[in-house]
Design a protein around this motif. Structure first.
Motif, PDB file in Angstrom:
ATOM      1  N   ALA A  71      25.982 -39.173  75.828  1.00 10.95           N
ATOM      2  CA  ALA A  71      26.163 -37.757  76.152  1.00 10.95           C
ATOM      3  C   ALA A  71      26.169 -36.917  74.874  1.00 10.95           C
ATOM      4  CB  ALA A  71      27.475 -37.569  76.907  1.00 10.95           C
ATOM      5  N   GLN A  72      26.832 -37.435  73.860  1.00  9.95           N
ATOM      6  CA  GLN A  72      26.941 -36.687  72.606  1.00  9.95           C
ATOM      7  C   GLN A  72      25.584 -36.568  71.909  1.00  9.95           C
ATOM      8  OE1 GLN A  72      30.600 -36.876  70.213  1.00  9.95           O
ATOM      9  NE2 GLN A  72      29.352 -37.902  68.696  1.00  9.95           N
ATOM     10  N   GLU A  73      24.837 -37.665  71.909  1.00  8.54           N
ATOM     11  CA  GLU A  73      23.498 -37.597  71.302  1.00  8.54           C
ATOM     12  C   GLU A  73      22.614 -36.622  72.078  1.00  8.54           C
ATOM     13  OE1 GLU A  73      22.258 -41.668  71.208  1.00  8.54           O
ATOM     14  OE2 GLU A  73      23.867 -42.159  69.793  1.00  8.54           O
ATOM     15  N   GLY A  74      22.743 -36.660  73.393  1.00  6.20           N
ATOM     16  CA  GLY A  74      21.969 -35.736  74.228  1.00  6.20           C
ATOM     17  C   GLY A  74      22.319 -34.290  73.918  1.00  6.20           C
ATOM     18  N   TRP A  75      23.612 -34.050  73.693  1.00  6.84           N
ATOM     19  CA  TRP A  75      24.034 -32.676  73.385  1.00  6.84           C
ATOM     20  C   TRP A  75      23.457 -32.233  72.039  1.00  6.84           C
ATOM     21  CZ3 TRP A  75      25.354 -29.104  76.500  1.00  6.84           C
ATOM     22  CH2 TRP A  75      25.942 -27.921  76.036  1.00  6.84           C
ATOM     23  N   ALA A  76      23.395 -33.146  71.086  1.00  8.47           N
ATOM     24  CA  ALA A  76      22.810 -32.805  69.775  1.00  8.47           C
ATOM     25  C   ALA A  76      21.337 -32.424  69.947  1.00  8.47           C
ATOM     26  CB  ALA A  76      22.939 -33.984  68.815  1.00  8.47           C
ATOM     27  N   ARG A  77      20.645 -33.165  70.802  1.00  8.07           N
ATOM     28  CA  ARG A  77      19.230 -32.848  71.051  1.00  8.07           C
ATOM     29  C   ARG A  77      19.118 -31.490  71.728  1.00  8.07           C
ATOM     30  NH1 ARG A  77      18.168 -38.148  71.573  1.00  8.07           N
ATOM     31  NH2 ARG A  77      19.084 -38.234  73.646  1.00  8.07           N
ATOM     32  N   HIS A  78      19.977 -31.292  72.720  1.00  8.29           N
ATOM     33  CA  HIS A  78      19.945 -30.015  73.434  1.00  8.29           C
ATOM     34  C   HIS A  78      20.267 -28.852  72.478  1.00  8.29           C
ATOM     35  CE1 HIS A  78      20.355 -27.051  76.536  1.00  8.29           C
ATOM     36  NE2 HIS A  78      21.646 -26.891  76.334  1.00  8.29           N
ATOM     37  N   MET A  79      21.229 -29.076  71.603  1.00  7.65           N
ATOM     38  CA  MET A  79      21.574 -28.048  70.604  1.00  7.65           C
ATOM     39  C   MET A  79      20.360 -27.726  69.728  1.00  7.65           C
ATOM     40  SD  MET A  79      24.896 -27.058  70.268  1.00  7.65           S
ATOM     41  CE  MET A  79      25.158 -26.894  68.506  1.00  7.65           C
ATOM     42  N   ALA A  80      19.678 -28.789  69.303  1.00  7.32           N
ATOM     43  CA  ALA A  80      18.503 -28.576  68.443  1.00  7.32           C
ATOM     44  C   ALA A  80      17.414 -27.842  69.226  1.00  7.32           C
ATOM     45  CB  ALA A  80      17.986 -29.905  67.915  1.00  7.32           C
ATOM     46  N   ASP A  81      17.250 -28.201  70.494  1.00 10.02           N
ATOM     47  CA  ASP A  81      16.261 -27.497  71.325  1.00 10.02           C
ATOM     48  C   ASP A  81      16.643 -26.026  71.446  1.00 10.02           C
ATOM     49  OD1 ASP A  81      14.945 -29.880  71.705  1.00 10.02           O
ATOM     50  OD2 ASP A  81      15.791 -30.269  73.696  1.00 10.02           O
ATOM     51  N   CYS A  82      17.928 -25.785  71.709  1.00 11.02           N
ATOM     52  CA  CYS A  82      18.395 -24.396  71.851  1.00 11.02           C
ATOM     53  C   CYS A  82      18.185 -23.611  70.566  1.00 11.02           C
ATOM     54  CB  CYS A  82      19.885 -24.364  72.199  1.00 11.02           C
ATOM     55  SG  CYS A  82      20.241 -24.830  73.873  1.00 11.02           S
ATOM     56  N   SER A  83      18.298 -24.301  69.446  1.00 10.80           N
ATOM     57  CA  SER A  83      18.197 -23.550  68.189  1.00 10.80           C
ATOM     58  C   SER A  83      16.789 -22.976  68.004  1.00 10.80           C
ATOM     59  CB  SER A  83      18.625 -24.394  66.993  1.00 10.80           C
ATOM     60  OG  SER A  83      17.631 -25.325  66.700  1.00 10.80           O
ATOM     61  N   MET A  84      15.822 -23.454  68.815  1.00  5.90           N
ATOM     62  CA  MET A  84      14.484 -22.849  68.777  1.00  5.90           C
ATOM     63  C   MET A  84      14.447 -21.513  69.516  1.00  5.90           C
ATOM     64  SD  MET A  84      12.666 -24.639  66.924  1.00  5.90           S
ATOM     65  CE  MET A  84      11.175 -23.680  67.191  1.00  5.90           C
ATOM     66  N   LEU A  85      15.485 -21.235  70.291  1.00  7.51           N
ATOM     67  CA  LEU A  85      15.487 -20.017  71.115  1.00  7.51           C
ATOM     68  C   LEU A  85      15.890 -18.780  70.334  1.00  7.51           C
ATOM     69  CD1 LEU A  85      17.213 -21.236  74.398  1.00  7.51           C
ATOM     70  CD2 LEU A  85      14.792 -20.941  73.954  1.00  7.51           C
ATOM     71  N   THR A  86      16.476 -18.976  69.177  1.00 10.01           N
ATOM     72  CA  THR A  86      16.904 -17.817  68.388  1.00 10.01           C
ATOM     73  C   THR A  86      16.401 -18.006  66.958  1.00 10.01           C
ATOM     74  OG1 THR A  86      18.950 -18.795  67.561  1.00 10.01           O
ATOM     75  CG2 THR A  86      19.053 -17.763  69.743  1.00 10.01           C
ATOM     76  N   LEU A  87      16.703 -17.028  66.111  1.00  7.36           N
ATOM     77  CA  LEU A  87      16.228 -17.118  64.727  1.00  7.36           C
ATOM     78  C   LEU A  87      17.337 -17.558  63.770  1.00  7.36           C
ATOM     79  CD1 LEU A  87      14.030 -13.893  64.750  1.00  7.36           C
ATOM     80  CD2 LEU A  87      13.297 -16.254  65.102  1.00  7.36           C
ATOM     81  N   HIS A  88      18.454 -18.013  64.329  1.00  7.88           N
ATOM     82  CA  HIS A  88      19.554 -18.422  63.440  1.00  7.88           C
ATOM     83  C   HIS A  88      19.148 -19.533  62.492  1.00  7.88           C
ATOM     84  CE1 HIS A  88      21.880 -16.429  66.699  1.00  7.88           C
ATOM     85  NE2 HIS A  88      22.497 -15.951  65.654  1.00  7.88           N
ATOM     86  N   ARG A  89      18.202 -20.354  62.917  1.00  5.67           N
ATOM     87  CA  ARG A  89      17.797 -21.478  62.072  1.00  5.67           C
ATOM     88  C   ARG A  89      17.079 -21.003  60.804  1.00  5.67           C
ATOM     89  NH1 ARG A  89      14.024 -20.463  65.759  1.00  5.67           N
ATOM     90  NH2 ARG A  89      11.827 -20.697  65.219  1.00  5.67           N
ATOM     91  N   LEU A  90      16.675 -19.739  60.794  1.00  4.05           N
ATOM     92  CA  LEU A  90      15.898 -19.250  59.649  1.00  4.05           C
ATOM     93  C   LEU A  90      16.764 -18.574  58.580  1.00  4.05           C
ATOM     94  CD1 LEU A  90      12.785 -17.766  61.487  1.00  4.05           C
ATOM     95  CD2 LEU A  90      13.177 -20.086  60.667  1.00  4.05           C
ATOM     96  N   ALA A  91      18.075 -18.660  58.722  1.00  2.00           N
ATOM     97  CA  ALA A  91      18.941 -18.001  57.736  1.00  2.00           C
ATOM     98  C   ALA A  91      19.990 -18.985  57.246  1.00  2.00           C
ATOM     99  CB  ALA A  91      19.615 -16.790  58.368  1.00  2.00           C
TER     100      ALA A  91
END
Ligand code: NA7
Length: 901
Positions: A489-509
């Motif tokens: 479950a935890q690994e899945g959440w990490a993947r989901h978090m990484a997928d979600c991080s594509m939805l915003t531009l927070h990863r670029l700062a």
């Protein structure tokens, strides 16, 4: 000196832990701020014994410590309030739109009194270590003051911004003047009148404090490393329109907040920036600027402002224009203008006279990018270029955010003696931001992996605590005493978090959201970027699916472990499918061909308009049995460009040369090539092999008329989605068999390649992912009689594959057609055809063509365009803008949603 300043005030009441017995409770709650107070209230209501522990001398959490001048909340106070008790809401009235720190602290004190919470809180008590006692199945907490605590459940309500960051600048101890931290401001205030003051740091704290300090100090020097976007708060009375909404229907207002993206009820913006004129964009911006509302300006300008670098750049430039308009000295204005991060990717600040403060004669800005601080000396601060004599230095340098306060209890030792610091050595790993595998019965409120700091904290805190306390009650009723997240479950959440991080531009700062502000800290987007409402839905789903991802155990009951991942879909795919499910549409195959076509037309009207390209033209070309319409998309760059012949999706029954318009525009822009979308004939009017024959004839015609179309002479490319992918694949086979036209490459997106329905993906994804097995049966029945289906012009997988053009084959995990697409790619490779595969993890059949809706499909679309360019012999493009520069290393690689096969 700095260490002393960041340590809590010492207190004479500290006892000797050795002399104190252990305090036994059901639950220990660390922290007595917004989260801790509500937790104690809910636990008491649930009949669980609880103790609160806090280093501070009273309730308030971060509002107890952050007493610097100008400290206020940056979410409107009517939203930044508890909502669990309507009577409480009625009993308290905020005096301002953004309350000051003293008023917020009074409010929290009022809540503590109203529910008589202080009697369960031990103040001036720091938890120094926490150990899971395997034998007792309890947490043992040691404290620096009084009894240690033995508890069944351990809730960390320690806040996200409560562990100050050390100053990291040499020489602080040598400074002879006074040093203060905004995060540990003296309770009796500081008199700065007549003083030469330095402020280091221009985040929210610095930006709120600087105008106030400038009014008192003789001279203020601001040391700025990175400029931040700030917007006028326009503080004053609570805005009448918001109050009207809230008081008109409080329950609905609060419920909308709970299901909104950020925890404040604003509608979803649908207009995209490229659809608006300059004047319209400016008008929207001016409205937002005048409103003085962070959530409004972050969400209400245009739909692409937070997800797309171009849409975002438009906002950023308008803010910079404002800065230039306010600050008189152009050099200072330039230094104050952020260029290194998208607007909103770092938390923008709400200010009162911040930029205008730099017009004061007693205020100087020092740009540390041009002259870094060398050291703090006895008399002041020395940069590369000059020295400043000072009486006071104020550090507004921020926090070890999200994880700092949790890891400050050290060690937190879970199962098998493993500490949380060890478990998080490469960055925090959690399930739902609430729990950690290996640490049973430990809960975090707004921990890393929760929407937390990207939300209205009040809303997130109530949701988290309700969820946790409800679980404890349910466990008690079922006889369970431990609850622990599984690794899966935890690994899945990490993947989901990484997928979600594509939805915003927070990863670029590089920000405190990503851990970049603390030297040596593991980096990755720590808050959940998928939104408050979706997150709430996921937490509910975990419960609805039998505590998916949790192991539950207790004496005398059978252990329960419902292992698995809660979200396997890409986050935006999940939203689209949920939305479709809520629409409760009749199955498309029940509508008849005409009805289905009408439905598709209506459906397509609601999608975002595709991006601008150089030119869109229409015309007629020669098909296998008469003229066919086409639509041509030309790049804005000078031609002649290579040509992609495109075949739309729609099961050989639906769609036309316009129906995949956003995707055609996207491919045109990304590949910098002409796309000609062909209106091939459809069944039932024209059954097999009409579509296949039209595909080949149209490609031949386009190749022969390349120059007329403004395209480059020579081989063309073919591409298609779904049934259009089938037409594209068949076209390549027919072109080879019939001696032309020459095709340089084929892009097959979720293609139909075979008439067999027995592959696993047909069973696994039979329903629930929009394209159903029933719909595919219907398409086949309309298009092609059973006797014809094995013809390679219907099932190209059964054709002769050697010598075909190189292929790029895209498949989606949740698509009935997945396995036949993969089978085709493998068969091509076995026949010696150069093939690349893109397997879209978490995607569905329509993911890649739903441009600007399924944002996570952008990585895949970028790769498709690169493949097309490669086929055409064009050089690789430099980074695509929407999946490009990523300074931040996420918990798992960002591009896993489009893993190459
Ligand atoms: P922030 O937003 O982390 O701001 C800290 C500021 O201090 C920021 O401008 C930093 O520059 C600067 N900083 C940090 N370390 C240094 C050193 N060593 N030298 C120079 N400058 C430094 O913290 P705040 O307290 O203002 O706000 C935190 C949140 O609280 C806020 O977002 C609201 O949600 C409430 P950098 O950007 O790292 O270059």
């Amino acid at each position: 000196m700095p260490e002393a300043m960041v340590a809590p005030a010492s207190d004479a009441t500290r006892g000797n832990p050795a002399q104190n017995p252990t305090q036994e409770v059901d639950v220990a709650v660390i922290g007595a701020g917004f989260a801790g107070l509500y937790a104690l209230h809910r636990l008491r209501q649930a009949g669980l014994t609880a103790v609160g522990l806090d280093e501070a001398g009273d309730v308030g959490g971060t509002w107890y410590w952050n007493r610097y001048p100008g400290a206020r909340c940056d979410i409107q106070t009517i939203d930044y309030s508890y909502t669990f008790d309507p009577a409480l809401e009625g009993a308290w009235t905020w005096s301002e739109k953004y309350a000051t720190q003293p008023e917020i602290l009074r409010y929290l004190g009022f809540v503590a009194d109203r529910y008589d919470l202080r009697r369960d809180i031990r103040f001036h008590t720091k938890v120094t270590a926490a150990t899971w006692d395997e034998g007792a199945q309890r947490w043992q907490l040691t404290t620096d003051n009084g009894a240690s605590v033995s508890c069944r459940y351990y809730i960390m309500a320690t806040g996200c911004l409560s562990a100050p960051k050390p100053p990291e600048i040499d020489g602080v101890k040598d400074f002879k003047g006074a040093v203060y931290f905004t995060s540990r401001w003296p309770h009796d205030g500081v008199n700065l009148a007549g003083k030469r003051v330095a402020v280091i740091g221009t985040g929210s704290s610095g930006i709120q404090a600087i105008p106030m300090i400038a009014e008192q100090a003789a001279q203020l020097t601001v040391f700025q490393r990175t400029p931040n976007f700030a917007l006028p708060a326009h503080n004053g009375p609570v805005p009448a329109d918001r109050l009207f909404l809230l008081e008109g229907d409080r329950a609905t207002y609060r419920e909308q907040a709970r299901w909104s993206p950020a925890g404040v009820p604003w509608p979803k913006q649908t207009a995209v920036s490229w659809q608006l004129s300059d004047a319209e964009r400016r008008e929207r911006f001016e409205t937002a600027w005048a409103k003085g509302d962070l959530v409004y300006i972050l969400t209400q300008l245009w739909a692409d402002q937070a997800v797309d670098v171009d849409g975002n750049a438009r906002v950023a430039e308008l803010v910079r224009e404002k800065i230039r308009g306010i600050v008189r000295d152009p050099e200072t204005a330039a230094a104050l203008s952020p260029h290194d991060h998208p607007f909103g990717a770092k938390r923008p600040c709400l200010d009162t006279n911040y930029y205008a403060t730099y017009n004061r004669p007693n205020v100087t800005l020092v740009n540390l990018r041009q002259e870094p601080i060398k050291a703090i000396t006895a008399s002041g601060i020395t940069t590369d270029k000059r020295s400043f004599d000072l009486d006071v230095i104020v550090f507004a340098t921020g926090f070890d955010a999200m994880t700092g306060a949790i890891l400050a209890v050290h060690p937190i030792m879970g199962r098998g003696g493993k500490t949380l610091s060890e478990a998080w050595a490469n960055g925090p790993q959690t399930y739902l931001g609430l729990t950690v595998a290996g640490f049973p019965n430990l809960f975090m409120v707004t921990g890393p992996g929760s929407p937390s700091v990207l939300s209205n904290m009040a809303v997130s805190i109530e949701q988290h605590i309700d969820w946790v306390v409800d679980r404890l009650v349910a466990m008690r009723e079922a006889g369970f005493t431990t609850m622990e997240a599984t690794e899966t479950a935890q690994e899945g959440w990490a993947r989901h978090m990484a997928d979600c991080s594509m939805l915003t531009l927070h990863r670029l700062a590089n920000t405190w959201y990503t851990g970049a502000n603390v030297p040596g800290k593991a980096q990755g987007v720590m808050p959940y970027t998928g939104g408050v409402g979706p997150y709430r839905g996921i937490c509910n789903e975990v419960v609805g699916r039998g505590m998916l991802g949790f192991k539950l155990a207790g004496p005398g009951v059978a252990e329960q472990c419902n292992d698995g991942e809660i979200v396997c879909l890409q986050p935006d795919v999940r939203l689209v499918l949920n939305m479709l499910a809520e629409m409760n549409l009749p199955p498309i195959e029940t509508l008849g061909a005409e009805g289905a076509r009408a439905f598709l037309n209506e459906f397509n009207k609601s999608r975002p308009a595709g991006r601008l390209v150089g030119e869109v033209g229409e015309g007629m070309l020669q098909g296998a049995d008469g003229p066919l319409p086409y639509r041509l998309y030309r790049p804005a760059t000078p031609g002649p460009h290579p040509i992609i012949v495109y075949f739309h999706g729609g099961g050989w029954v639906l769609g036309d040369e316009q129906s995949d318009d956003p995707f055609c525009r996207d491919m045109c822009r990304r590949s910098d090539m002409i796309v000609v979308s062909v209106g091939y004939r459809h069944a039932p009017e024209h059954r097999f092999p009409a579509a296949a024959e039209d595909g080949h004839a149209a490609t031949r015609w386009i190749a022969e008329h390349a120059a007329e179309l403004g395209g480059r002479a020579g081989p063309v490319l073919v591409a298609g989605w779904s049934a259009g992918g089938n037409v594209a694949a068949v076209t390549c086979q027919l072109a080879k068999a019939r001696g032309g036209p020459e095709i340089a490459g084929q892009l097959l997106v979720c293609p139909v390649t075979d008439c067999a329905f027995d592959r696993a993906s047909y069973a696994e994804n039979a329903t629930g992912y929009f394209l159903t097995r029933g719909l595919m049966f219907w398409f086949w029945d309309i298009y092609c009689s059973p006797a014809d289906r094995t013809d390679p012009r219907a099932s190209p997988l059964r054709g002769e594959l050697s010598g075909l053009p190189p292929a790029f084959v895209v498949t989606a995990e949740f698509d009935p057609l997945r396995d036949e697409g993969i089978a085709y790619a493998e068969a091509l490779a076995n026949a010696g055809v150069p093939v690349e595969q893109l397997k879209g993890r978490g995607h569905f059949h329509s993911s890649f063509t739903m441009v600007d809706v399924v944002i996570t499909g952008a990585i895949g679309r970028a790769r498709m365009a690169e493949a097309l360019r490669g086929f055409a012999g064009l050089p690789k493009q430099t980074t695509q803008r929407d999946d490009g520069a990523r300074p931040v290393r996420p918990a798992v690689p960002l591009d896993v949603n489009a893993a190459a096969g």
